[in-house]
Design a protein around this motif. Structure first.
Motif, PDB file in Angstrom:
ATOM      1  N   ARG A 141       0.819  -1.222   0.000  1.00 50.16           N
ATOM      2  CA  ARG A 141       0.000   0.000   0.000  1.00 50.16           C
ATOM      3  C   ARG A 141       0.846   1.262   0.000  1.00 50.16           C
ATOM      4  O   ARG A 141       0.344   2.359  -0.308  1.00 50.16           O
ATOM      5  N   HIS A 142       2.115   1.143   0.312  1.00 50.90           N
ATOM      6  CA  HIS A 142       3.007   2.301   0.338  1.00 50.90           C
ATOM      7  C   HIS A 142       3.810   2.452  -0.958  1.00 50.90           C
ATOM      8  O   HIS A 142       4.450   3.492  -1.155  1.00 50.90           O
ATOM      9  N   VAL A 143       3.787   1.445  -1.818  1.00 46.78           N
ATOM     10  CA  VAL A 143       4.545   1.507  -3.069  1.00 46.78           C
ATOM     11  C   VAL A 143       3.783   2.379  -4.062  1.00 46.78           C
ATOM     12  O   VAL A 143       2.581   2.177  -4.275  1.00 46.78           O
ATOM     13  N   PRO A 144       4.422   3.375  -4.661  1.00 47.93           N
ATOM     14  CA  PRO A 144       3.715   4.247  -5.609  1.00 47.93           C
ATOM     15  C   PRO A 144       3.085   3.445  -6.749  1.00 47.93           C
ATOM     16  O   PRO A 144       3.686   2.505  -7.273  1.00 47.93           O
ATOM     17  N   GLY A 145       1.867   3.815  -7.129  1.00 50.08           N
ATOM     18  CA  GLY A 145       1.175   3.139  -8.215  1.00 50.08           C
ATOM     19  C   GLY A 145       1.714   3.556  -9.577  1.00 50.08           C
ATOM     20  O   GLY A 145       2.420   4.564  -9.707  1.00 50.08           O
ATOM     21  N   GLU A 146       1.366   2.760 -10.579  1.00 50.75           N
ATOM     22  CA  GLU A 146       1.815   3.053 -11.934  1.00 50.75           C
ATOM     23  C   GLU A 146       0.756   3.874 -12.665  1.00 50.75           C
ATOM     24  O   GLU A 146      -0.444   3.715 -12.435  1.00 50.75           O
ATOM     25  N   ASN A 147       1.218   4.752 -13.552  1.00 51.02           N
ATOM     26  CA  ASN A 147       0.285   5.596 -14.284  1.00 51.02           C
ATOM     27  C   ASN A 147      -0.193   4.900 -15.561  1.00 51.02           C
ATOM     28  O   ASN A 147       0.280   3.810 -15.916  1.00 51.02           O
ATOM     29  N   ALA A 148      -1.111   5.551 -16.262  1.00 50.49           N
ATOM     30  CA  ALA A 148      -1.712   4.941 -17.450  1.00 50.49           C
ATOM     31  C   ALA A 148      -0.684   4.664 -18.536  1.00 50.49           C
ATOM     32  O   ALA A 148      -0.758   3.633 -19.225  1.00 50.49           O
ATOM     33  N   ALA A 149       0.278   5.549 -18.688  1.00 50.78           N
ATOM     34  CA  ALA A 149       1.300   5.349 -19.724  1.00 50.78           C
ATOM     35  C   ALA A 149       2.149   4.120 -19.420  1.00 50.78           C
ATOM     36  O   ALA A 149       2.513   3.361 -20.326  1.00 50.78           O
ATOM     37  N   GLU A 150       2.478   3.913 -18.145  1.00 53.06           N
ATOM     38  CA  GLU A 150       3.261   2.735 -17.775  1.00 53.06           C
ATOM     39  C   GLU A 150       2.469   1.456 -17.999  1.00 53.06           C
ATOM     40  O   GLU A 150       3.007   0.453 -18.484  1.00 53.06           O
ATOM     41  N   LEU A 151       1.171   1.475 -17.662  1.00 51.87           N
ATOM     42  CA  LEU A 151       0.333   0.291 -17.902  1.00 51.87           C
ATOM     43  C   LEU A 151       0.257  -0.022 -19.388  1.00 51.87           C
ATOM     44  O   LEU A 151       0.325  -1.187 -19.796  1.00 51.87           O
ATOM     45  N   ALA A 152       0.111   1.009 -20.209  1.00 47.51           N
ATOM     46  CA  ALA A 152       0.047   0.803 -21.658  1.00 47.51           C
ATOM     47  C   ALA A 152       1.353   0.221 -22.179  1.00 47.51           C
ATOM     48  O   ALA A 152       1.346  -0.657 -23.057  1.00 47.51           O
ATOM     49  N   ALA A 153       2.472   0.678 -21.643  1.00 48.37           N
ATOM     50  CA  ALA A 153       3.761   0.138 -22.063  1.00 48.37           C
ATOM     51  C   ALA A 153       3.896  -1.325 -21.652  1.00 48.37           C
ATOM     52  O   ALA A 153       4.441  -2.147 -22.405  1.00 48.37           O
TER      53      ALA A 153
END
Length: 561
Positions: A215-227
């Motif tokens: 829960r403390h690890v920063p989430g990934e953004n949409a661009a990272e998910l797309a990659a």
């Protein structure tokens, strides 16, 4: 020699799902498919309509007269097969794994720590160091690694690395500090904090305890998910996979896949299982119901009609729930994530909303818990429930008395052949010589009348379906050990194995009328490869080269001949 497919490069540039298919006549092929009864059908030509579906298979002379102006494709004598289907994988996780620190190939703890140190040094701006793939059994460590050991590779920044099975995490001291994990922190429901003799956290968190750090690890953004999606899709298509059942679609992944499919940007087909642990996401899905075809625009490239729930953890981390204590750790029986009533209520809510229910169950206690839930659904909802084709994902260690319950409840056993060959170095240590008789017991399941579906659980295992076919047929590792196979009597024959990665997997995804076979009416999802899996030696399967991959009559991957 190169393929005589002179227009392949041009077609490849048009290979997205939104491009109209072209009528084709593929000839000079060594075609192999299984028909609706599972019988082997061989052919040398295949006619594909402009709708991307197979119109006929057979001899060229019979098909040519009615092919009209269809584009002729000379397959150069290569083997033509239905596109293979992985019934259990994690698409975005595969892409993430390929783009992050991975410890799968490290030979020992020292090599893993060196890899972490090098990775961290190369990323001085990263707030967290993350990755995964470690396996203490492969390192022959005899125990879990510790936070103190991980501190020697990176002390200043938090580090959190998932185990190869995704059911345990290895944290350094900084990550434990950020998560507030101390001697007084209780084990969360469905999880375990590994502790030393003094009760202090050692650095490994099992199953539900992983969330304390995650829960403390920063989430990934949409661009990272797309990659991640792009990376995974390229690799999967290059392996001859045309469909994947994604076992744990998040809300963010669902949004990406809906958008990509509606725009015609998905090349592979994805059958989604929604992540049942996200209650807000599940509430929306129960209200809207299953997504059958992305508003009709995706031509079957993305559907979301299943829910993934968890009964337990994994065998390697001793999180799998057993009916009796572990043979090599008699102080524990593993972890049931939830009481029967809670899991069964989740199953019931998903089924009543029209979703196939797919329960992760590895230990015999977890399989029994899941089976009881499916039997209750069958009793309450009757055909309304069984028509959903519920599944147990992994079905790994099953009490012998429970094996007939799969067929009676019409529950599909979704298995991963390479798990058997990866786990054979520790599975019998975990469960002993008696319980192992019901473990990875594919023939016992088939003979009881149960249906199987085969996958890999990538990136836990490598995604190659050829490795999966090899493991299913031989029960040996890539070096041919143990000679004769590990509990070889449970191996599949070549036709059963091919069926498990094609027709059977299609049935498990409600798609047997569309994919998994090349008989007329099915979508033209096919591959051209350099050998016949039904006549090649098992060892040769591991060397299979995929030369082309076609989805819906469109070329989506071109390899090198």
């Amino acid at each position: 020699m190169r393929f005589p497919l002179f227009f392949a490069a041009a077609l490849l540039t048009l290979g997205g799902g939104g491009v109209c298919a072209q009528a084709l006549l593929v000839h000079n092929a060594r075609g192999v498919t299984l028909d609706e009864q599972g019988r082997v059908v061989r052919f040398d030509a295949m006619q594909v309509g402009g709708d991307g579906r197979v119109q006929a298979i057979g001899k060229l002379a019979a098909l040519q007269a009615r092919a009209g102006d269809a584009q002729r494709i000379d397959a150069g004598g290569r083997v033509l097969l239905p596109g293979l289907i992985d019934a259990h994988g994690h698409v975005l996780s595969l892409g993430e794994a390929r783009r992050s620190l991975q410890l799968r190939d490290t030979a020992d703890l020292a090599a893993a720590l060196a890899a972490v140190k090098a990775h961290a040094a190369a990323r001085p701006q990263a707030a967290w160091i993350t990755g995964g793939g470690w396996n203490q059994a492969q390192w022959q460590l005899g125990r879990f690694p510790t936070a103190a050991e991980l501190d020697t590779a990176e002390r200043a920044r938090p580090v959190f690395l998932s185990r190869v099975d995704g059911h345990a995490g290895w944290a350094n001291s900084r990550a434990l500090q950020i998560a507030g994990i101390t001697r007084d922190t209780p084990d969360p429901a469905g999880g375990r904090i590994e502790r030393d003799a003094h009760g202090d956290a050692t650095g490994v968190l099992v199953d539900g305890a992983m969330g304390l750090v995650e829960r403390h690890v920063p989430g990934e953004n949409a661009a990272e998910l797309a990659a991640h999606l792009d990376t995974a899709e390229r690799e999967l298509l290059s392996l001859g996979l045309t469909s994947v059942h994604d076992a744990g679609i998040s809300a963010a992944a669902d949004q990406l896949l809906r958008q990509r499919a509606a725009a015609g940007g998905l090349k592979i087909r994805i059958y989604g299982m929604a992540r049942g642990s996200d209650e807000a996401f599940m509430a929306r899905l129960r209200a809207s119901g299953p997504l059958l075809d992305a508003e009709g625009a995706s031509e079957g490239h993305y559907v979301l009609r299943a829910v993934k729930l968890f009964a337990d953890g994994a065998l390697g981390s001793r999180g799998a729930a057993l009916l009796a204590p572990y043979s090599d750790a008699p102080q524990t029986r593993g972890l049931l994530f939830q009481p029967d009533a809670v899991l069964h209520a989740q199953m019931r809510a998903a089924a009543k909303a029209g979703f196939q229910v797919n329960v992760h169950a590895i230990g015999d206690a977890a399989n029994r818990q899941a089976l009881a839930g499916f039997e209750a659904l069958q009793q309450e909802l009757g055909a309304r429930s069984t028509a959903l084709r519920h599944r147990i994902e992994h079905a790994q260690v099953i009490a012998l008395a429970d094996i007939p319950r799969f067929a009676k409840a019409q529950v599909i056993a979704s298995v991963q052949p390479t798990h058997a060959t990866s786990d054979m170095n520790m599975a019998e240590d975990r469960v002993g010589p008696q319980r192992i008789q019901g473990a990875y017991a594919w023939q016992r399941l088939l003979k009881s009348g149960a249906r199987l579906a085969c996958g890999s659980d990538f990136p836990v295992e490598e995604p190659s379906p050829w490795a999966g076919l090899y493991a299913a047929i031989t029960r040996e590792d890539a070096s041919g050990k143990p000679v004769g196979g590990w509990y070889r009597q449970q191996a599949l024959n070549p036709v059963q194995a091919l069926d498990c990665f094609t027709r059977a997997a299609a049935f498990a995804g409600h798609a047997e009328k569309d994919v998994g076979s090349l008989t007329p009416g099915h979508r033209a999802d096919f591959i051209l490869v350099d050998r016949d899996p039904l006549t090649s030696s098992p060892a040769a399967l591991l060397k299979t080269r995929v030369l082309q991959t076609w989805v819906g009559g469109r070329l989506v991957y071109q390899g090198q001949d």
